[in-house]
Scaffold this active site. Structure first.
Site, mmCIF file in Angstrom:
data_model
loop_
_atom_site.group_PDB
_atom_site.id
_atom_site.type_symbol
_atom_site.label_atom_id
_atom_site.label_comp_id
_atom_site.label_asym_id
_atom_site.label_seq_id
_atom_site.Cartn_x
_atom_site.Cartn_y
_atom_site.Cartn_z
ATOM 1 N N LYS A 54 -7.918 -2.905 -10.225
ATOM 2 C CA LYS A 54 -8.036 -1.528 -9.724
ATOM 3 C C LYS A 54 -7.257 -0.573 -10.620
ATOM 4 O O LYS A 54 -7.729 0.520 -10.945
ATOM 5 C CB LYS A 54 -7.528 -1.460 -8.276
ATOM 6 C CG LYS A 54 -8.482 -2.146 -7.294
ATOM 7 C CD LYS A 54 -7.861 -2.388 -5.918
ATOM 8 C CE LYS A 54 -8.821 -3.209 -5.053
ATOM 9 N NZ LYS A 54 -8.244 -3.598 -3.758
ATOM 10 N N GLN A 98 -2.541 -3.252 -0.553
ATOM 11 C CA GLN A 98 -3.344 -4.463 -0.745
ATOM 12 C C GLN A 98 -3.070 -5.457 0.392
ATOM 13 O O GLN A 98 -1.916 -5.806 0.648
ATOM 14 C CB GLN A 98 -3.021 -5.091 -2.107
ATOM 15 C CG GLN A 98 -3.885 -6.295 -2.456
ATOM 16 C CD GLN A 98 -5.352 -5.935 -2.699
ATOM 17 O OE1 GLN A 98 -5.664 -4.917 -3.303
ATOM 18 N NE2 GLN A 98 -6.252 -6.776 -2.218
ATOM 19 N N ASP A 121 -9.111 3.705 0.852
ATOM 20 C CA ASP A 121 -9.786 2.501 1.341
ATOM 21 C C ASP A 121 -10.617 2.819 2.590
ATOM 22 O O ASP A 121 -11.404 1.985 3.042
ATOM 23 C CB ASP A 121 -8.734 1.435 1.712
ATOM 24 C CG ASP A 121 -8.654 0.330 0.667
ATOM 25 O OD1 ASP A 121 -9.564 0.256 -0.181
ATOM 26 O OD2 ASP A 121 -7.682 -0.449 0.714
#
Ligand code: NAP
Length: 280
Positions: A54, A98, A121
């Site tokens: 990412k 994460q 997200d």
């Protein structure tokens, strides 16, 4: 019929170059460079690879990276303090925690304290609520990636029968909302669905997001359907999806391979979300 292949790798690359041009134009217009903060707690090897991917992808499109790594034994309070700091940091447009986190850190609860304006997200309750209400907001990356694949192949959704197998917060549920917003007639299936095969056979657009190799059999696919396989399963034969690919491809009009279908879209949509968050 032999299905056309939906090349997620190529489409993801297109999205990434579009985001790169848009970031360059945004910065050239005098705005601050968008910034993506990733927070990784612990030493999980797979998570470290995801976060690295990412950050690398962000750098490639001109997004500034803030790569925070905390020890395996970091406390819940420590992670919470970092997230609050990032919420307040003007250089940071998007924040990503994460998951999974080590057991002493409640990742689900911490996700909820991320500022919804920076929730790239799309997993906070506010983002989920905005999606459910059909209001603008940041959408989860994988479901958005599926929608992008359908859009770039001009798949007609209005009035279409869409069947989503899987109802997770991460994929199935938000995807069903996105399809509904495009006026598809949506059926969401799960482990308690009666006669899954018959429900799948109704689908013009069939999406599998379960995590069981080959669960969706070829003969569950209606002739001419569009099949999207979100599943990623590590088997002895390598990475496979949730759909029995060969027989499904004989009946479908379009199908995503695994790997190289939905997978590459997730990071591409994360980059787009980060730019969207910076603009907002
Ligand atoms: P998840 O949270 O485990 O959810 C799985 C869903 O499948 C649940 O709703 C479950 O039903 C349903 N299910 C389980 N067994 C079933 C059965 N026999 N028949 C019908 N439905 C069944 O998984 P997820 O996070 O949504 O991920 C799904 C898959 O997508 C995984 O393979 C994952 O690796 C992959 N994935 C890929 C990407 C990407 O490409 N970038 C991103 C995310 C996930 P219940 O709710 O009734 O338990």
């Amino acid at each position: 019929m032999t299905a056309g292949i939906i090349d997620g790798k190529a489409i993801a690359q297109q999205v990434r170059s579009e985001v790169a041009s848009e970031v360059a134009a945004w910065v050239a217009a005098g705005h601050d460079r968008p910034g993506l903060a990733t927070v990784l707690v612990g030493e999980d090897a797979a998570s470290a690879v995801y976060v690295g991917g990412k950050q690398k992808a962000s750098a490639e499109v001109g997004i500034e990276g803030f790569d925070h790594r905390l020890d395996q034994d970091a406390s819940h309070a420590e992670v919470e303090a970092l997230l609050r700091e990032l919420n307040a940091d003007e250089r940071v447009s998007g924040i990503l925690l994460q998951l999974p986190t080590p057991p002493q850190v409640d990742g689900a609860r911490l996700t909820e304290i991320i500022d919804p304006a920076k929730d790239v997200d799309g997993l906070t309750p506010i983002s989920a609520g905005l999606l459910a209400k059909g209001r603008p907001g940041l959408r989860p990356c994988t479901p958005q990636g599926v929608m992008e694949l359908l859009r770039r192949h001009d798949v007609a959704l209005e009035g279409a029968e869409a069947v989503v197998v899987g109802r997770s917060e991460l994929v199935g549920k938000p995807l069903a909302s996105l399809l509904l917003a495009e006026n598809a007639t949506v059926t969401t299936c799960h482990s308690r669905t009666r006669d899954l095969a018959e429900v799948c056979r109704r689908a013009d657009v069939l999406v599998a997001a379960v995590g069981r190799p080959g669960l969706v059999r070829g003969d569950w696919v209606r002739e001419g359907a569009v099949v999207i396989d979100v599943g990623i399963n590590r088997t002895e034969a390598g990475l496979t999806g949730d759909v029995e690919f060969e027989p499904a491809a004989e009946r479908a009009r379009l199908i995503t391979p695994v790997p190289g279908g939905v997978g590459p879209m997730t990071i591409a949509m994360l980059l787009r979300n980060t730019l969207q968050a910076a603009r907002a």
